[in-house]
Enzyme design. Structure first.
Site, PDB file in Angstrom:
ATOM      1  N   HIS A  19       0.835  -1.202   0.000  1.00  0.00           N
ATOM      2  CA  HIS A  19       0.000   0.000   0.000  1.00  0.00           C
ATOM      3  C   HIS A  19       0.874   1.259   0.000  1.00  0.00           C
ATOM      4  O   HIS A  19       0.659   2.185  -0.796  1.00  0.00           O
ATOM      5  CB  HIS A  19      -0.930  -0.009   1.211  1.00  0.00           C
ATOM      6  CG  HIS A  19      -1.927  -1.125   1.197  1.00  0.00           C
ATOM      7  ND1 HIS A  19      -3.274  -0.934   0.989  1.00  0.00           N
ATOM      8  CD2 HIS A  19      -1.767  -2.468   1.352  1.00  0.00           C
ATOM      9  CE1 HIS A  19      -3.897  -2.100   1.025  1.00  0.00           C
ATOM     10  NE2 HIS A  19      -3.000  -3.051   1.247  1.00  0.00           N
ATOM     11  N   ASP A 122      -6.482   5.528   1.198  1.00  0.00           N
ATOM     12  CA  ASP A 122      -6.501   4.101   0.887  1.00  0.00           C
ATOM     13  C   ASP A 122      -7.895   3.550   1.166  1.00  0.00           C
ATOM     14  O   ASP A 122      -8.443   3.737   2.254  1.00  0.00           O
ATOM     15  CB  ASP A 122      -5.458   3.401   1.768  1.00  0.00           C
ATOM     16  CG  ASP A 122      -5.157   1.983   1.330  1.00  0.00           C
ATOM     17  OD1 ASP A 122      -6.108   1.259   0.987  1.00  0.00           O
ATOM     18  OD2 ASP A 122      -3.978   1.599   1.349  1.00  0.00           O
TER      19      ASP A 122
END
Length: 478
Positions: A19, A122
């Site tokens: 990520h 995210d």
């Protein structure tokens, strides 16, 4: 004349290697456009980023970029390993008040920096978008996974209403009929790993489904994919999601903007110490002779699984470069003897490291195939490198990625739910010999489409230009 407010983007990834890596690449792409960019990282992962990478010096060339940190809600001595992912999720969820305080404080506006006009959050922590919404700041969801994974999560209600989930029996090869665009090839075993649970209140299932639904409340969604790869699934998604920008493969897009080539940079966003000695070893190997083996930054295996892979690799007779993280084997007893045939076979044809510069390894002339966990970053990196894959998915999106790799795109072989030395040996030999030409033809076609998408005038290139203009216009909504 009144001065027009300046666009300032805050980017906040989930604290995990894949990520942070892909969202840092997005941050650098936005920096090229002249936007102000604040990258918000957890303190723990930021320390690792500074320790193992050149990120700090690399971003110094962008005067409108800065790092900011926030707690992840866990004590300093917590291991933060994948074994404790529930703790990671609970910890980061508890940080919402600290995030709100950061957003309303003067810390983000100091040093002549303008106020934040847009957040890119995210999608795994989409609950932070509630704070942005409360403060009147437009928020964009960034999903680090494939579109096919995201769509399979979104279709959760379809699955439950049709009685296809939870599974009524143990027939994992039964076809799934109610995920539009995937009928005819998607089996139970190909659904994301959390669909294998028996309880509807499982925390990982709830997180994946809830955050996917929450992502649809964003102003837009960014995906690290490209239209020619996942176009049919994107067509299914678009009526249900806000505007979707496909910008991938991000690592190649960044290389294209940096140097007008697809050659990977020596720079890294790794949260592990990179062992570059493997590059010297690869330099001494014949063309396309090496199988590269890596199961990513969080996947775990048992000691028995490790030994089965090891036997299969040695028995295949192929050269191999194997990345085994120090924490990747769950029940590893360091004192247990490794069979002599494995140590001798590795001495002759293998090389093992704790972590490596993967993008450079994949494009090395000596590497001919990739045995992978089917993480999305690894899948896209393999596509750009033109390397066919053997897929051994472990968790999350990896199961559905591997099905698309093998059945839809036909650029690899799927070995999910199997781990024995005979299968490993056969799959490696198929990858490197028996099915090599067939896989290479499909891979070459898709690899060229990927490179075209991130070249000037390509779909991902144009989508980034549109995203930047849209972000600039968002300042008028604050």
């Amino acid at each position: 004349m009144e001065q027009t407010p300046v666009a300032h983007v805050l980017i906040f990834p989930f604290p995990a290697q894949g990520h942070v890596n892909s969202m840092l690449k997005l941050a650098e792409l936005l920096c090229f456009s002249g936007l102000y960019v604040t990258f918000l990282n957890t303190k723990h992962y930021h320390k690792r980023l500074l320790r193992f990478t050149d990120a700090e010096t690399r971003f110094e060339s962008f005067p409108k970029f800065r790092f900011q940190t926030i707690t992840d809600g866990l004590p300093d001595d917590h291991s933060r390993s994948v074994s404790y992912i529930k703790d990671l999720i609970t910890g980061i969820e508890s940080v919402q008040p600290a995030f709100r305080e950061l957003m309303i404080s003067n810390n983000l506006n100091s040093d002549n920096w303008p106020p934040v006009t847009c957040t890119i959050i995210d999608g795994l922590i989409a609950f932070f978008m509630d704070v942005s919404k409360e403060l009147g700041i437009p928020s964009i969801s960034f999903r680090t996974t494939s579109a096919c994974y995201l769509w399979s999560c979104f279709c959760y209600q379809n699955l439950t209403e049709a009685g296809e989930f939870p599974f009524a029996d143990n027939d994992m090869d039964k076809l799934i009929s109610c995920v539009p665009g995937m009928q005819g090839f998607l089996r139970r075993r190909d659904l994301p790993s959390f669909y294998r649970i028996k309880e509807l209140n499982d925390p990982f299932l709830k997180l994946a489904v809830t955050q996917t639904i929450n992502s649809t409340r964003a102003s837009a969604t960014i995906l690290n994919t490209f239209e020619d790869l996942e176009g049919p699934i994107l067509s299914e998604m678009r009526p249900h999601f806000p505007k979707i920008y496909t910008l991938g493969p991000l690592h190649a897009h960044l290389s294209s903007r940096r140097t007008n080539s697809f050659a990977p940079s020596d720079s890294s966003n790794s949260l592990w110490e990179v062992d570059r000695s493997c590059m010297t070893w690869l330099d001494s190997q014949p063309l396309k002779s090496v199988v590269y083996v890596s199961f990513g930054s969080i996947a775990l295996m048992t000691r028995n699984e490790m030994l089965e892979f090891w036997h299969g690799l040695v028995n295949s007779g192929k050269r191999f470069l194997w990345v085994i993280r120090p924490d990747s084997v769950k029940d590893n007893d360091q004192k247990s003897q490794i069979p002599t045939e494995l140590t001798e076979g590795t001495k002759d044809r293998g090389y093992m490291v704790g972590w490596c510069p993967q993008e450079q390894v994949l494009v090395h002339p000596a590497v001919g195939g990739f045995l992978t966990h089917s993480g999305w970053n690894s899948t896209l990196e393999s596509i750009i490198a033109g390397l066919p894959m053997v897929c051994w998915p472990v968790m999350g999106d990896q199961q559905i990625n591997s099905r698309f790799v093998s059945q839809v795109w036909k650029i690899g072989l799927d070995m999910k739910d199997v781990c024995d030395r005979l299968t490993v040996e056969k799959m490696v030999n198929d990858l490197m010999e028996n099915k090599r030409d067939e896989l290479a033809r499909s891979m070459d076609e898709i690899s060229q489409m990927a490179k075209k998408s991130v070249s000037e005038g390509g779909t991902s290139w144009c989508n980034l230009e549109e995203l930047i203009e849209d972000i600039k216009s968002m300042k008028l909504q604050v």
